[in-house]
Design a protein around this motif. Structure first.
Motif, PDB file in Angstrom:
ATOM      1  N   UNK A 175       0.803  -1.224   0.000  1.00  0.00           N
ATOM      2  CA  UNK A 175       0.000   0.000   0.000  1.00  0.00           C
ATOM      3  C   UNK A 175       0.835   1.272   0.000  1.00  0.00           C
ATOM      4  N   UNK A 176       2.043   1.214   0.544  1.00  0.00           N
ATOM      5  CA  UNK A 176       2.889   2.410   0.610  1.00  0.00           C
ATOM      6  C   UNK A 176       3.916   2.459  -0.513  1.00  0.00           C
ATOM      7  N   UNK A 177       3.767   1.618  -1.505  1.00  0.00           N
ATOM      8  CA  UNK A 177       4.754   1.566  -2.593  1.00  0.00           C
ATOM      9  C   UNK A 177       4.613   2.801  -3.490  1.00  0.00           C
ATOM     10  N   UNK A 235       5.644 -10.342  -3.228  1.00  0.00           N
ATOM     11  CA  UNK A 235       5.334  -8.906  -3.234  1.00  0.00           C
ATOM     12  C   UNK A 235       5.103  -8.421  -1.808  1.00  0.00           C
ATOM     13  N   UNK A 236       4.386  -9.216  -1.020  1.00  0.00           N
ATOM     14  CA  UNK A 236       4.088  -8.826   0.354  1.00  0.00           C
ATOM     15  C   UNK A 236       5.363  -8.748   1.204  1.00  0.00           C
ATOM     16  N   UNK A 240       9.298  -6.708  -4.538  1.00  0.00           N
ATOM     17  CA  UNK A 240       9.017  -6.013  -5.779  1.00  0.00           C
ATOM     18  C   UNK A 240       7.534  -5.822  -5.982  1.00  0.00           C
ATOM     19  N   UNK A 241       7.143  -5.622  -7.248  1.00  0.00           N
ATOM     20  CA  UNK A 241       5.748  -5.430  -7.624  1.00  0.00           C
ATOM     21  C   UNK A 241       5.369  -6.522  -8.627  1.00  0.00           C
ATOM     22  N   UNK A 261      -4.220  -3.235  -5.347  1.00  0.00           N
ATOM     23  CA  UNK A 261      -4.195  -3.371  -6.807  1.00  0.00           C
ATOM     24  C   UNK A 261      -4.745  -2.102  -7.443  1.00  0.00           C
ATOM     25  N   UNK A 262      -4.129  -1.708  -8.549  1.00  0.00           N
ATOM     26  CA  UNK A 262      -4.593  -0.535  -9.294  1.00  0.00           C
ATOM     27  C   UNK A 262      -4.629  -0.878 -10.771  1.00  0.00           C
TER      28      UNK A 262
END
Length: 311
Positions: A175-177, A235-236, A240-241, A261-262
């Motif tokens: 969430x803070x990425x 990812x968690x 990375x993403x 997710x976006x």
């Protein structure tokens, strides 16, 4: 003029090409070794080419044998399709269908599709196999599967293809990425270097690289995931993403995680979900029926989510 090869001779060819051992090939065909050897010799004499090289220890297929082998598999599959089609003419929608599904579709779509199919076609039996695309298509060609539910783009040759629906990719990160902060999410080259991938063989790997317009992406420290669940864990952990299909996002894959997710800016990268079969398939009616059911299920993305929660 050379006589036409028999289906039995072609089956001997396929069996020996697979086993590369006369004893095992004969057992597969339920004949004696001498019968199989004689049949293959007749086939070679008829075609005028050497199909195998053999000595006391080894058996290997020749280049000519490889070309004949591909055609033999096609002929045998078409012959079996003919028999199955003849049997099904009197009993429509009562066959046993062997369906292959890739792992990035199966857990999200099947819980919704299968109940609908069972209710609509109670006499239709479906067996399932989950595997990578290349393995499913190989089994399809060898008549071990009837249909395969896969994601495009993928090279399919002359297979029968029904494109069902588009499945867009979402960017997934903690969430803070910083990757999530932009008003419109894109994938610049510098971000591609942080993109985590599934291991070789998963089509989502190729789709992710195409989305970044890169033919090769090196994962951080060489990490590659074996499944979507493993990818989420990576990812968690802050490695990375990732790019994940909308089907998986709305199917609850991120539940109980702190990931966000976006959607990506238009034109968003996507995969196309498709049902494929041999062009000679005896199950045209079943192919169209399954395609219709899957298309209906994909029409409402909330249904995919609901089905996943019930499964």
């Amino acid at each position: 003029m050379a006589y036409l090869p028999s289906l039995r001779q072609l089956s001997y060819l396929v069996a020996l090409a697979k086993e590369l051992n006369f004893t095992r090939a004969a057992e597969t065909c339920f004949v004696g070794q001498s019968t199989l050897s004689a049949g293959l010799k007749e086939l070679e004499e008829s075609l005028g080419v050497q199909l195998f090289e053999r000595d006391r220890q080894n058996v290997s297929i020749t280049p000519a044998g490889l070309e004949v082998l591909g055609r033999a598999k096609t002929i045998l599959a078409a012959s079996e399709d003919l028999v199955q089609r003849s049997e099904s003419l009197g009993k429509p929608m009562s066959a046993t269908i062997r369906l292959g599904v890739i792992p990035t579709i199966a857990p999200f779509l099947l819980p919704l599709v299968m109940p609908k199919i069972r209710k609509r076609f109670p006499d239709l039996k479906i067996t399932l196999r989950e595997d990578l695309t290349a393995n499913l298509l190989s089994r399809l060609a060898d008549h071990q599967l009837d249909f395969a539910l896969i994601a495009l783009p993928y090279e399919l040759g002359n297979l029968l293809v029904k494109e069902l629906f588009n499945d867009e990719f979402y960017l997934v990160a903690k969430s803070n990425d910083p990757a999530l902060k932009a008003k419109e999410i894109t994938l610049p080259i510098k971000m591609a270097d942080r993109l985590l991938l599934l291991e070789e063989g998963h089509c989502i790997r190729e789709h992710s690289m195409q989305a970044c317009k890169k033919s090769d992406i090196r994962n951080a420290d060489g990490y590659e995931a074996t499944s979507l669940l493993t990818l989420i864990q990576m990812v968690e952990s802050g490695l990375g993403i990732a790019l994940l299909p909308e089907m998986a996002i709305k199917g609850g894959l991120l539940n109980n995680s702190d990931l966000v997710s976006r959607p990506l800016a238009a034109p968003a990268p996507k995969r196309v979900i498709a049902l494929v079969a041999r062009a000679s398939t005896a199950h045209q009616e079943e192919f169209l029926a399954l395609s219709s059911c899957i298309e209906e299920c994909s029409g409402d993305s909330s249904s995919i989510k609901h089905a996943h929660q019930l499964s």
